[in-house]
Design an enzyme around this catalytic site. Structure first.
Site, PDB file in Angstrom:
ATOM      1  N   TYR A 157       4.617   5.501  11.504  1.00  0.00           N
ATOM      2  CA  TYR A 157       4.660   4.281  11.431  1.00  0.00           C
ATOM      3  C   TYR A 157       5.564   3.559  10.656  1.00  0.00           C
ATOM      4  O   TYR A 157       6.157   2.293  10.839  1.00  0.00           O
ATOM      5  CB  TYR A 157       3.475   3.393  11.819  1.00  0.00           C
ATOM      6  CG  TYR A 157       2.343   3.400  10.831  1.00  0.00           C
ATOM      7  CD1 TYR A 157       2.664   2.575   9.763  1.00  0.00           C
ATOM      8  CD2 TYR A 157       1.426   4.311  10.976  1.00  0.00           C
ATOM      9  CE1 TYR A 157       1.650   2.501   8.595  1.00  0.00           C
ATOM     10  CE2 TYR A 157       0.514   4.254   9.698  1.00  0.00           C
ATOM     11  CZ  TYR A 157       0.608   3.438   8.570  1.00  0.00           C
ATOM     12  OH  TYR A 157      -0.340   3.695   7.682  1.00  0.00           O
TER      13      TYR A 157
ATOM     14  N   ARG B 253       0.785  -1.187   0.021  1.00  0.00           N
ATOM     15  CA  ARG B 253       0.140   0.003   0.085  1.00  0.00           C
ATOM     16  C   ARG B 253       0.949   1.222  -0.045  1.00  0.00           C
ATOM     17  O   ARG B 253       1.571   1.562   1.103  1.00  0.00           O
ATOM     18  CB  ARG B 253      -0.854   0.077   1.231  1.00  0.00           C
ATOM     19  CG  ARG B 253      -1.401   1.286   1.641  1.00  0.00           C
ATOM     20  CD  ARG B 253      -2.417   1.222   2.605  1.00  0.00           C
ATOM     21  NE  ARG B 253      -2.302   0.741   3.971  1.00  0.00           N
ATOM     22  CZ  ARG B 253      -1.527   1.341   4.800  1.00  0.00           C
ATOM     23  NH1 ARG B 253      -0.895   2.675   4.756  1.00  0.00           N
ATOM     24  NH2 ARG B 253      -1.253   0.888   5.987  1.00  0.00           N
TER      25      ARG B 253
ATOM     26  N   HIS C 285      -3.388   4.388   4.871  1.00  0.00           N
ATOM     27  CA  HIS C 285      -4.535   3.382   4.926  1.00  0.00           C
ATOM     28  C   HIS C 285      -5.935   3.809   4.563  1.00  0.00           C
ATOM     29  O   HIS C 285      -6.599   3.268   3.719  1.00  0.00           O
ATOM     30  CB  HIS C 285      -4.767   2.758   6.451  1.00  0.00           C
ATOM     31  CG  HIS C 285      -5.814   2.036   6.893  1.00  0.00           C
ATOM     32  ND1 HIS C 285      -5.925   0.675   6.400  1.00  0.00           N
ATOM     33  CD2 HIS C 285      -6.922   2.498   7.461  1.00  0.00           C
ATOM     34  CE1 HIS C 285      -7.220   0.344   6.707  1.00  0.00           C
ATOM     35  NE2 HIS C 285      -7.730   1.297   7.360  1.00  0.00           N
TER      36      HIS C 285
HETATM   37  C1  LIG Z   1     -14.210  -6.047  12.973  1.00  0.00           C
HETATM   38  C2  LIG Z   1     -13.352  -4.777  12.778  1.00  0.00           C
HETATM   39  N1  LIG Z   1     -12.205  -4.413  13.609  1.00  0.00           N
HETATM   40  C3  LIG Z   1     -11.451  -3.274  13.496  1.00  0.00           C
HETATM   41  C4  LIG Z   1     -11.949  -2.430  12.539  1.00  0.00           C
HETATM   42  C5  LIG Z   1     -10.824  -1.219  12.341  1.00  0.00           C
HETATM   43  N2  LIG Z   1     -10.145  -1.121  11.078  1.00  0.00           N
HETATM   44  C6  LIG Z   1     -10.589  -0.692  10.062  1.00  0.00           C
HETATM   45  S1  LIG Z   1      -9.095  -1.178   8.809  1.00  0.00           S
HETATM   46  C7  LIG Z   1      -8.316  -1.926   9.804  1.00  0.00           C
HETATM   47  C8  LIG Z   1      -7.006  -2.686   9.354  1.00  0.00           C
HETATM   48  C9  LIG Z   1      -7.365  -3.701   8.229  1.00  0.00           C
HETATM   49  O1  LIG Z   1      -6.162  -4.071   7.506  1.00  0.00           O
HETATM   50  P1  LIG Z   1      -6.304  -5.204   6.648  1.00  0.00           P
HETATM   51  O2  LIG Z   1      -7.123  -6.191   6.818  1.00  0.00           O
HETATM   52  O3  LIG Z   1      -4.516  -5.582   6.279  1.00  0.00           O
HETATM   53  O4  LIG Z   1      -6.555  -4.660   5.160  1.00  0.00           O
HETATM   54  P2  LIG Z   1      -6.070  -3.137   4.453  1.00  0.00           P
HETATM   55  O5  LIG Z   1      -6.950  -1.941   5.170  1.00  0.00           O
HETATM   56  O6  LIG Z   1      -4.581  -3.039   4.594  1.00  0.00           O
HETATM   57  O7  LIG Z   1      -6.654  -3.357   2.795  1.00  0.00           O
HETATM   58  C10 LIG Z   1      -8.874  -2.152  11.130  1.00  0.00           C
HETATM   59  C11 LIG Z   1      -8.325  -2.826  12.241  1.00  0.00           C
HETATM   60  C12 LIG Z   1     -12.826  -2.761  11.758  1.00  0.00           C
HETATM   61  N3  LIG Z   1     -13.299  -1.915  10.614  1.00  0.00           N
HETATM   62  N4  LIG Z   1     -13.545  -3.854  11.738  1.00  0.00           N
END
Ligand SMILES: Cc1ncc(C[n+]2csc(CCOP(=O)(O)OP(=O)(O)O)c2C)c(N)n1
Length: 387
Positions: free
Chosen positions: A293, A280, A284
């Site tokens: 970070y 990425r 985010h």
């Molecule tokens: C069940 C849940 N826990 C926490 C969150 C908060 N949250 C939003 S995005 C994220 C990280 C996701 O990372 P990843 O799965 O690697 O996907 P990326 O965004 O990098 O594509 C988190 C913890 C959420 N939306 N849903």
């Protein structure tokens, strides 16, 4: 202490708990960052230059849409945007492996795949502008609504795949009669219980589902090595699901691997887990500041592996496209940019009643009362600016 390198080099990771992991596994790659074709054991690319050029077009348009949406958020026109910069090959390569009867369950970042499925980019902005709860017709486009709850769509996808199995859309002699499900999620989502449950069900019932993980190496500020003691794709083996890691910045390899997995699923041979190793390049979401970070040097290194640049170099070197072709694509993407910029400002204001009307086929009596009370309350402000 954590040393981080790409998976193509021998990689040693020391987790915060002190475990040493040597990650020397390679990934499937058919096109190097310099745009040269290479061989990969077990996978070939069976498409012509026109298909590769079509993929390049989808990647360029996807990036343009994403850039415009990011800019709109920065100008305060969207509440939030999850940029997909750098993940175009993972998305377009996999999106190109989808056929008519297949169904896609996205996460919230698969903007390029959505465009490939014919979804209007302006429809995609509605949730992020707060003007509608529902963005697009997920049945017509065979592309489910975005899921903001991490990992939940893995279960929805597996359930849907089991439904297709029971509807007889899997394992028929004529391949045209078969379909499968492709579900996207991130590396962080693999730490969620929902994803583990989905893998158990998919393996137990041989569900026709392909789990496509875009390992962009960060779950907001959490690096992947803090979440997984083994290379991510190997997690699926514990569930009895075949898995493969692919260079997620190589659109050819991603398409070849995803086609293989989707074909298996459609034939009734069960699920596959694909880890597309990508990066990425942006934040985010627009609420996040990655400089807090991660190192700029890491971002720079990945800029050198840009998924679009390598396909462009490859096609130009072969004479399959030329500057005139690229200029026409630039004009098309400029047109898309203007439409997105101008159209966003014209999205209709939400209608309050819709929040009840669109949520239920028949509104339960208790909620109908709440709706009436709330609408009456809101009507009390009419003529004022308080809203
Ligand atoms: C069940 C849940 N826990 C926490 C969150 C908060 N949250 C939003 S995005 C994220 C990280 C996701 O990372 P990843 O799965 O690697 O996907 P990326 O965004 O990098 O594509 C988190 C913890 C959420 N939306 N849903």
């Amino acid at each position: 202490m954590t040393e981080r390198q790409g998976p193509d080099a021998s990689e040693t990771v020391v987790t915060p708990g002190g475990t040493r992991i040597v990650r020397s596994e390679e990934f499937i790659q058919l096109l190097t960052p310099e745009g040269e074709r290479v061989e990969a054991e077990g996978f070939t690319y069976d498409h012509d230059d026109a298909t590769i050029a079509a993929n390049l077009r989808h990647m360029v348009l996807g990036r343009r849409f994403d850039t415009e949406a990011t800019a709109l958020q920065r100008k305060g026109q969207l509440g939030l945007w999850p940029p997909a910069l750098g993940q175009e090959a993972a998305q377009v390569g996999s999106g190109a492996a989808v056929a008519d009867l297949d169904m896609i369950f996205p996460s919230y970042r698969e903007h390029s795949v959505a465009l490939m499925r014919g979804i209007d980019p302006l429809d995609m902005l509605k949730t992020f502008r707060g003007t509608a709860m529902v963005d697009w017709d997920s049945v017509a486009h065979r592309f489910h609504l975005y899921s903001f709850v991490i990992g939940t769509q893995a279960l929805h996808a597996t359930g849907y795949a089991m439904g297709m199995q029971r509807d007889g859309v899997v394992g028929n002699p004529d391949p045209a009669d078969n379909g499968a499900v492709l579900v996207y999620f991130g590396d962080g989502a693999t730490s969620q219980g929902d994803v583990s449950e989905a893998l158990v069900f998919a393996a137990s019932y041989d569900a026709p589902v392909v789990f496509f993980v875009q390992n962009n190496q960060w779950a907001i500020s959490e690096p992947i090595e803090r979440q997984s003691r083994i290379p991510l794709y190997r997690r699926a083996t514990g569930f009895g699901i075949p898995s493969v890691r692919v260079d997620g910045n190589d659109v050819l390899a991603v398409q070849a691997v995803t086609e293989w997995a989707m074909d298996r699923a459609r034939r009734g041979e069960g699920p596959t887990f694909i880890e597309a190793f990508t990066y990425r390049m942006g934040a985010h979401t627009t609420s996040d500041d990655p400089t807090k970070y991660r190192e700029r040097a890491e971002e720079e290194e990945w800029r050198g592996k840009d998924p679009i640049a390598r396909v462009r170099s490859y096609l130009l070197a072969r004479g399959a496209i030329d500057q005139a072709w690229l200029d026409a694509l630039e004009a098309e993407s400029e047109e898309l940019g203007v439409r997105v910029r101008e159209g966003c400002l014209e999205l209709p204001e939400p209608v309050l009643e819709d929040y009840w009307e669109l949520a239920y086929a028949t509104l339960p009596p208790g909620l109908a009362e709440q709706r009436d009370a709330y609408l009456a309350y809101e009507a009390g402000f009419e003529g004022e600016d308080a809203r």
